[in-house]
Scaffold this motif. Structure first.
Motif, mmCIF file in Angstrom:
data_model
loop_
_atom_site.group_PDB
_atom_site.id
_atom_site.type_symbol
_atom_site.label_atom_id
_atom_site.label_comp_id
_atom_site.label_asym_id
_atom_site.label_seq_id
_atom_site.Cartn_x
_atom_site.Cartn_y
_atom_site.Cartn_z
ATOM 1 N N PHE A 153 38.807 41.976 34.508
ATOM 2 C CA PHE A 153 38.909 41.249 35.776
ATOM 3 C C PHE A 153 37.819 40.196 35.895
ATOM 4 N N PHE A 154 36.576 40.566 35.603
ATOM 5 C CA PHE A 154 35.477 39.607 35.714
ATOM 6 C C PHE A 154 35.564 38.535 34.627
ATOM 7 N N ARG A 155 36.105 38.880 33.471
ATOM 8 C CA ARG A 155 36.265 37.882 32.414
ATOM 9 C C ARG A 155 37.268 36.811 32.846
ATOM 10 N N LYS A 156 38.354 37.212 33.451
ATOM 11 C CA LYS A 156 39.341 36.246 33.947
ATOM 12 C C LYS A 156 38.780 35.458 35.124
ATOM 13 N N LEU A 157 38.014 36.144 35.977
ATOM 14 C CA LEU A 157 37.469 35.499 37.166
ATOM 15 C C LEU A 157 36.543 34.346 36.809
ATOM 16 N N CYS A 158 35.818 34.473 35.700
ATOM 17 C CA CYS A 158 34.804 33.490 35.328
ATOM 18 C C CYS A 158 35.318 32.415 34.380
ATOM 19 N N CYS A 159 36.622 32.323 34.203
ATOM 20 C CA CYS A 159 37.176 31.267 33.347
ATOM 21 C C CYS A 159 36.888 29.892 33.949
#
Length: 468
Positions: A401-407
């Motif tokens: 979730f955080f990886r996608k959020l920080c794109c």
């Protein structure tokens, strides 16, 4: 300064710049005269306190107020040459409620830039024009969020987004912020489950607060005179005041109440706090773990997870049953050895390897960027062989979730899916970790996808470039 209008590729489905966000487009519709000239400046205000003397002098606080310019291309927006230092607030302590006194000169100039503008020379067209400017939002960590907004970030109503509908509960040692089932569909099977806190949950999600709703709440506040005034004696607040401490000076700006995202939740600090809570609990780090004796007593009070309740011995002492989410000492040592073996590129999160202690199996001293890398890249592979399936899947989904959020660029469809995913992830964590795990920083993750939709990618709204 005209890149956002003349060279940016306008795509309603992709967010890659603040100009793609809902807030920017709504501002253009609300104030079309401002949007007509692309040279009118959109800015963000960032502030935070720090001690410039380190450990040499603990009784000192410096608060710089920095302005970022969003007319620029995304590769220049948050770069150091384009961050403008407007105010320095020195003092023995943080300014607290009196920060509005120090912001008065800045707000006065912002009022001038909005109402009349200032004559400015355009080097590209070689002519003068009347330049206006507007503040889109503020950037700050969570304590500074409370300082700037006037909403106290402590207590039962600590979440400024949920406002008066914040779901919180008093535990033996602290306040926890659970009850994320209210964001699920009304007929979801988890709403009828008693595994979460011993009760069913049919409450609805908190409604979104507009600027007019906020102003209506602020009408009940007494007039606050800045400084050490006799009328400012600390008194018990009334229920109508909620968690408000004052009306922010930023509401003096004519457009402030029209904004949908006035203050940003800082993803950098949220990642750091969540990562530290996870590592402290999994590795059983003293002072960091959320799995304490009082946390086990909380489970008994709620009548859930009987296998984790304290067991009384014949001599009157208590035995703490092992939890599925806490690693044994052997597993902690293997985990630290894994971190030591990870090869990082030069200068990239190398501090993680140094923080891993293979002697006692502890991991302490992580910095903000270390937690950012660990949560998104190492959480899933690091604990895969040590945790039960239900615990590992919940943590792996959180890291994803955080990886996608920080794109750097993100699709609107992905944001809408992330809004649904984070609710399910937090509910899964509620079924695994004790209620004491859910401090307000864990809860704030549920609001991050909505803020991406409103303000654009997080790289333009977090504290990394400001703190650097």
């Amino acid at each position: 300064m005209r890149w956002h209008k003349e060279k940016r590729v306008n795509n309603d489905d992709i967010l890659g710049h603040p100009a793609d966000s809902v807030c920017w487009k709504d501002f253009d519709k609300e104030f079309p005269w401002f949007a007509e000239d692309s040279r009118n400046v959109r800015i963000g205000i960032a502030t935070d306190g720090f001690n410039p003397f380190g450990n040499m002098n603990s009784s000192y606080s410096m608060w710089p107020v920095v302005v970022s310019i969003y007319n620029l291309p995304p590769w220049l927006c948050m770069k150091e040459p384009f961050l403008i230092l407007t105010i320095l607030i020195p003092g023995p302590t943080a300014p607290g409620k009196d920060i509005d006194v120090f912001l008065q000169p800045l707000v006065k100039e912002l009022m001038l830039l909005w109402e009349k503008g200032v004559q400015t020379y355009d080097a590209s067209s070689k002519e003068n024009f009347q330049m206006h400017a507007a503040v889109l939002w503020t950037i700050n960590d969570f304590p500074a969020y409370g300082t700037l907004s006037g909403w106290s970030t402590k207590g039962y109503l600590a979440c400024p987004v949920c406002n008066k509908e914040t779901r919180s509960k008093k535990l033996r040692s602290k306040i926890c912020y659970t009850g994320h089932r209210c964001h699920l569909a009304a007929n979801h099977r988890w709403r009828r489950s008693r595994e979460f806190d011993g009760n069913v949950d049919h409450q609805v999600a908190p409604k979104e607060m507009s600027g007019d709703d906020i102003l209506n709440q602020l009408e009940s506040l007494p007039v606050l005179v800045p400084g050490k005034h006799p009328g400012n004696r600390k008194k018990k607040s009334t229920p109508e005041e909620l968690n408000w401490t004052r009306k922010s000076i930023l509401f003096d700006l004519p457009y402030w109440r029209k904004l949908k995202l006035r203050h940003n939740l800082d993803v950098m600090h949220i990642e750091k706090n969540i990562c530290e809570s996870i590592l402290g609990t999994l590795l059983n780090i003293d002072g960091k773990t959320k799995d304490t004796i009082k946390a086990r007593l909380d489970l008994k009070d709620m009548g859930i997870r009987s296998e984790l309740h304290l067991e009384e011995k014949d001599d009157g002492s208590y035995k703490i049953p092992p939890a599925c989410y806490v690693l044994s000492k052997k597993e902690r040592l293997e985990f630290c050895e894994f971190l030591k073996s990870v090869k990082f590129p030069d200068g990239y999160a190398s501090n993680i390897s140094r923080c891993a202690n293979p002697v006692d199996g502890k991991l302490v001293g992580l910095k903000s960027h270390d937690c950012h890398v660990f949560l998104q890249q190492l959480l899933a592979p690091g604990f895969r062989s040590f945790l039960p399936k239900e615990v590992y899947i919940a943590l792996a989904e959180l890291g994803d979730f955080f990886r996608k959020l920080c794109c750097k660029t993100i699709h609107m469809a992905d944001i809408e899916q992330m809004e649904k995913d984070i609710v399910v992830i937090l509910c899964k964590l509620e079924m695994v970790f004790p209620p004491a795990f859910f401090d307000v920083m864990v809860h704030l993750a549920i609001h991050l996808p909505k803020e991406v939709k409103l303000g654009g990618p997080v790289q333009f709204r977090w504290m990394y470039p400001i703190e650097r």
